[in-house]
Design a protein around this motif. Structure first.
Motif, PDB file in Angstrom:
ATOM      1  N   THR A  13      -1.885   8.062  -1.658  1.00 14.56           N
ATOM      2  CA  THR A  13      -1.835   8.824  -2.748  1.00 14.56           C
ATOM      3  C   THR A  13      -3.183   9.707  -2.558  1.00 14.56           C
ATOM      4  O   THR A  13      -4.307   8.955  -2.428  1.00 14.56           O
ATOM      5  CB  THR A  13      -1.807   7.881  -4.086  1.00 14.56           C
ATOM      6  OG1 THR A  13      -2.100   8.834  -5.093  1.00 14.56           O
ATOM      7  CG2 THR A  13      -2.898   6.827  -4.051  1.00 14.56           C
ATOM      8  N   SER A  14      -3.207  10.719  -3.192  1.00 11.35           N
ATOM      9  CA  SER A  14      -4.305  11.743  -2.781  1.00 11.35           C
ATOM     10  C   SER A  14      -5.196  11.793  -1.600  1.00 11.35           C
ATOM     11  O   SER A  14      -6.370  11.637  -1.554  1.00 11.35           O
ATOM     12  CB  SER A  14      -5.394  11.286  -4.124  1.00 11.35           C
ATOM     13  OG  SER A  14      -4.756  11.610  -5.380  1.00 11.35           O
ATOM     14  N   GLY A  15      -4.391  11.395  -0.370  1.00 15.40           N
ATOM     15  CA  GLY A  15      -4.934  11.448   0.780  1.00 15.40           C
ATOM     16  C   GLY A  15      -5.561  10.055   1.115  1.00 15.40           C
ATOM     17  O   GLY A  15      -6.271  10.053   2.099  1.00 15.40           O
ATOM     18  N   THR A  16      -5.384   9.235   0.673  1.00 14.16           N
ATOM     19  CA  THR A  16      -5.901   7.775   0.775  1.00 14.16           C
ATOM     20  C   THR A  16      -4.893   6.817   0.473  1.00 14.16           C
ATOM     21  O   THR A  16      -4.224   6.884  -0.455  1.00 14.16           O
ATOM     22  CB  THR A  16      -7.118   7.592  -0.027  1.00 14.16           C
ATOM     23  OG1 THR A  16      -8.072   6.358   0.619  1.00 14.16           O
ATOM     24  CG2 THR A  16      -7.257   7.348  -1.345  1.00 14.16           C
ATOM     25  N   TYR A  17      -5.167   5.599   1.204  1.00 18.69           N
ATOM     26  CA  TYR A  17      -3.978   4.482   0.779  1.00 18.69           C
ATOM     27  C   TYR A  17      -4.669   3.657  -0.198  1.00 18.69           C
ATOM     28  O   TYR A  17      -5.810   3.080  -0.221  1.00 18.69           O
ATOM     29  CB  TYR A  17      -4.072   3.649   2.090  1.00 18.69           C
ATOM     30  CG  TYR A  17      -3.030   4.365   3.066  1.00 18.69           C
ATOM     31  CD1 TYR A  17      -3.577   5.179   4.011  1.00 18.69           C
ATOM     32  CD2 TYR A  17      -1.763   4.093   3.124  1.00 18.69           C
ATOM     33  CE1 TYR A  17      -2.803   6.176   4.840  1.00 18.69           C
ATOM     34  CE2 TYR A  17      -0.884   4.758   4.049  1.00 18.69           C
ATOM     35  CZ  TYR A  17      -1.372   5.836   5.023  1.00 18.69           C
ATOM     36  OH  TYR A  17      -0.560   6.108   5.823  1.00 18.69           O
ATOM     37  N   LYS A  18      -3.788   3.325  -1.053  1.00 16.93           N
ATOM     38  CA  LYS A  18      -4.085   2.537  -2.411  1.00 16.93           C
ATOM     39  C   LYS A  18      -3.508   1.089  -2.250  1.00 16.93           C
ATOM     40  O   LYS A  18      -2.337   0.890  -1.737  1.00 16.93           O
ATOM     41  CB  LYS A  18      -3.743   3.095  -3.743  1.00 16.93           C
ATOM     42  CG  LYS A  18      -4.381   2.482  -4.868  1.00 16.93           C
ATOM     43  CD  LYS A  18      -3.866   3.140  -5.993  1.00 16.93           C
ATOM     44  CE  LYS A  18      -4.665   2.409  -7.422  1.00 16.93           C
ATOM     45  NZ  LYS A  18      -4.203   3.144  -8.465  1.00 16.93           N
ATOM     46  N   TYR A  19      -4.256   0.041  -2.336  1.00 15.16           N
ATOM     47  CA  TYR A  19      -3.752  -1.444  -2.075  1.00 15.16           C
ATOM     48  C   TYR A  19      -3.562  -2.044  -3.452  1.00 15.16           C
ATOM     49  O   TYR A  19      -4.545  -1.922  -4.263  1.00 15.16           O
ATOM     50  CB  TYR A  19      -4.745  -2.181  -1.082  1.00 15.16           C
ATOM     51  CG  TYR A  19      -4.770  -1.974   0.181  1.00 15.16           C
ATOM     52  CD1 TYR A  19      -4.878  -0.906   0.783  1.00 15.16           C
ATOM     53  CD2 TYR A  19      -4.387  -3.008   0.896  1.00 15.16           C
ATOM     54  CE1 TYR A  19      -4.900  -0.640   1.925  1.00 15.16           C
ATOM     55  CE2 TYR A  19      -4.316  -3.138   2.270  1.00 15.16           C
ATOM     56  CZ  TYR A  19      -4.763  -1.894   3.112  1.00 15.16           C
ATOM     57  OH  TYR A  19      -4.620  -1.757   4.331  1.00 15.16           O
ATOM     58  N   THR A  46       0.951  -1.306  -0.116  1.00 13.91           N
ATOM     59  CA  THR A  46      -0.015  -0.012  -0.089  1.00 13.91           C
ATOM     60  C   THR A  46       0.906   1.327  -0.149  1.00 13.91           C
ATOM     61  O   THR A  46       1.831   1.490   0.428  1.00 13.91           O
ATOM     62  CB  THR A  46      -0.903   0.209   1.274  1.00 13.91           C
ATOM     63  OG1 THR A  46       0.076   0.531   2.445  1.00 13.91           O
ATOM     64  CG2 THR A  46      -1.454  -1.317   1.552  1.00 13.91           C
ATOM     65  N   PHE A  94      -2.540  -5.825  -4.908  1.00 11.39           N
ATOM     66  CA  PHE A  94      -2.427  -7.225  -4.492  1.00 11.39           C
ATOM     67  C   PHE A  94      -1.611  -7.962  -5.628  1.00 11.39           C
ATOM     68  O   PHE A  94      -1.548  -7.692  -7.000  1.00 11.39           O
ATOM     69  CB  PHE A  94      -3.851  -7.569  -4.489  1.00 11.39           C
ATOM     70  CG  PHE A  94      -4.618  -7.151  -3.411  1.00 11.39           C
ATOM     71  CD1 PHE A  94      -5.407  -6.133  -3.447  1.00 11.39           C
ATOM     72  CD2 PHE A  94      -4.648  -7.985  -2.300  1.00 11.39           C
ATOM     73  CE1 PHE A  94      -6.132  -5.718  -2.356  1.00 11.39           C
ATOM     74  CE2 PHE A  94      -5.424  -7.567  -1.007  1.00 11.39           C
ATOM     75  CZ  PHE A  94      -6.093  -6.322  -1.215  1.00 11.39           C
TER      76      PHE A  94
END
Lengths: 114, 114
Positions: free
Chosen positions: B96-102, B93, B104
């Motif tokens: 990015t842009s204030g949020t976590y991107k996962y 993770t 897989f």
């Protein structure tokens, strides 16, 4: 404490139809993310909703849309279904205040497009 | 560059043996590396996770080994049991842009023989 719940568990549609999938997040969670998992593949990020707005989107066409309600539950809508949309659709919830926003997944909706 | 490469695709281990699953990444912005376990008909469940400032983390029979310089991490299942038979996904993770991107991996189907 109920975890992430999704409905329906299974769905069969034909090409061109529209479908709506539903998700209720884990208690205390405020963020919902949707993933598509094709057979034998890892989950692919579709989009994330927080404060009733789409915050981030993966590489999916506009046929995929969503909504988040004031109670944090969410819907995933897919229009003009294609055979390739057949997959397990997973909803994951998280809490914005938690480090790395740990994801908790529901059991998914298995969508078959004929 | 946002990919996480996972191997092997499938693994067969005798009961009591050690199961080892490997993952590699390129993006140095990744800052959290969870492993998920998925049983048939269920959504992925968080198993264990590690941050890049730690080289190893152990929880019961499950251990993550992390090599920051090689950009690799692995899951070791000691004393593997038939109940461990499932599909395992590594993930990474980043914010990015204030949020976590996962992101897989593609998954490893583990079968532990009794």
């Amino acid at each position: 404490d109920a975890g992430v719940t999704q409905s329906p568990t299974h769905l069969i549609k034909t090409r061109g139809q529209q479908v709506t999938l539903r998700c209720s997040p884990k208690s205390g969670h405020d963020t919902v993310s949707w993933y598509q998992q094709a057979l034998g593949q890892g989950p692919q990020f579709i989009f994330q909703y927080y404060e009733e707005e789409e915050r981030q989107r993966g590489n999916f066409p506009d046929r995929f849309s969503g909504h988040q309600f004031p109670n944090y539950s969410s819907e995933l809508n897919v229009n003009a279904l294609l055979l390739g949309d057949s997959a397990l659709y997973l909803c994951a919830s998280s809490f914005k205040g938690l480090a790395n926003e740990k994801l908790f997944f529901g059991s998914g909706t298995q969508l078959s497009v004929l | 560059q946002q990919q996480v490469k996972q191997s092997p695709q499938s693994l067969i281990v005798q009961k009591g043996g050690i199961s080892i699953i490997n993952c590699a990444y390129e993006n140095t912005a990744f800052d959290y590396f969870p492993w998920y376990q998925q049983f048939p008909g269920k959504g992925p469940a968080l198993l264990i996770a590690i941050r890049p400032d730690v080289s190893e983390k152990k929880e019961g029979r499950f251990t993550i080994s992390f090599n920051k310089s090689a950009k690799q991490f692995s899951l070791h299942i000691m004393d593997s049991q038939p109940g461990d038979s499932a599909t395992y996904f590594c993930a990474a993770t980043f914010l990015t842009s204030g949020t976590y991107k996962y992101i897989f991996g593609t998954g490893t189907r583990l079968k532990v023989l009794a």
